[in-house]
Design a protein around this motif. Sequence first.
Motif, short mmCIF file in Angstrom:
data_model
loop_
_atom_site.label_atom_id
_atom_site.label_comp_id
_atom_site.label_asym_id
_atom_site.label_seq_id
_atom_site.Cartn_x
_atom_site.Cartn_y
_atom_site.Cartn_z
N ARG A 2 17.34 -16.49 -1.24
CA ARG A 2 15.55 -17.01 -1.42
C ARG A 2 15.54 -17.17 -0.04
NH1 ARG A 2 13.43 -17.56 -7.25
NH2 ARG A 2 13.82 -15.78 -7.86
N GLU A 3 15.60 -18.29 1.28
CA GLU A 3 15.31 -18.69 2.17
C GLU A 3 15.58 -17.67 3.11
OE1 GLU A 3 17.31 -20.84 -0.45
OE2 GLU A 3 15.64 -21.07 -1.68
N THR A 4 16.80 -17.18 2.80
CA THR A 4 16.65 -16.14 4.41
C THR A 4 15.12 -15.91 5.36
OG1 THR A 4 19.06 -15.83 3.51
CG2 THR A 4 18.14 -14.49 5.03
N SER A 5 14.36 -15.13 5.30
CA SER A 5 13.54 -14.97 6.27
C SER A 5 14.10 -14.85 7.17
CB SER A 5 12.38 -16.21 6.25
OG SER A 5 10.97 -15.36 6.51
N HIS A 6 13.84 -13.17 8.17
CA HIS A 6 13.53 -12.62 9.53
C HIS A 6 12.53 -11.65 9.47
CE1 HIS A 6 15.37 -10.92 12.95
NE2 HIS A 6 15.78 -12.25 13.62
N ASP A 7 11.57 -11.51 10.76
CA ASP A 7 11.14 -10.28 10.77
C ASP A 7 12.50 -8.36 10.44
OD1 ASP A 7 8.60 -11.69 11.33
OD2 ASP A 7 8.81 -11.15 13.29
N ARG A 11 12.80 -8.70 2.83
CA ARG A 11 12.81 -10.05 1.83
C ARG A 11 14.16 -10.03 0.78
NH1 ARG A 11 9.78 -13.44 -1.41
NH2 ARG A 11 8.38 -12.26 -1.55
N THR A 25 13.92 -6.83 -4.06
CA THR A 25 13.99 -7.21 -2.13
C THR A 25 12.20 -6.99 -2.54
OG1 THR A 25 15.02 -5.01 -1.47
CG2 THR A 25 16.24 -6.15 -1.75
N GLU A 26 11.67 -6.88 -1.23
CA GLU A 26 10.34 -6.61 -0.81
C GLU A 26 10.07 -5.22 -0.54
OE1 GLU A 26 8.19 -7.97 3.43
OE2 GLU A 26 10.03 -8.03 3.78
#
Length: 74
Positions: A2-7, A11, A25-26
């Motif tokens: 869940r903490e993985t975040s990249h443009d 997500r 997912t997003e």
Amino acid sequence: MRETSHDNLARFIGICVEGSIAIVTEYCAKGSLKELLANSSLNLDWMFRCSIINDIIAGMQYLHSSEHIFHGRL
């Protein structure tokens, strides 16, 4: 995860294991990359294709440099 975040990554929100397993997912308003590439009515010029390739590379570089390197069949 869940903490993985990249443009350049969709997500990860969670997982549902009732009945069958589903990954949540997003929401991607324009659809998935697979749907975009399969749409024969879109004329994807080489500038757009190169942009997609660079975005995929950036997302993969992020995944491989993080502690969460599991990316399935990408």
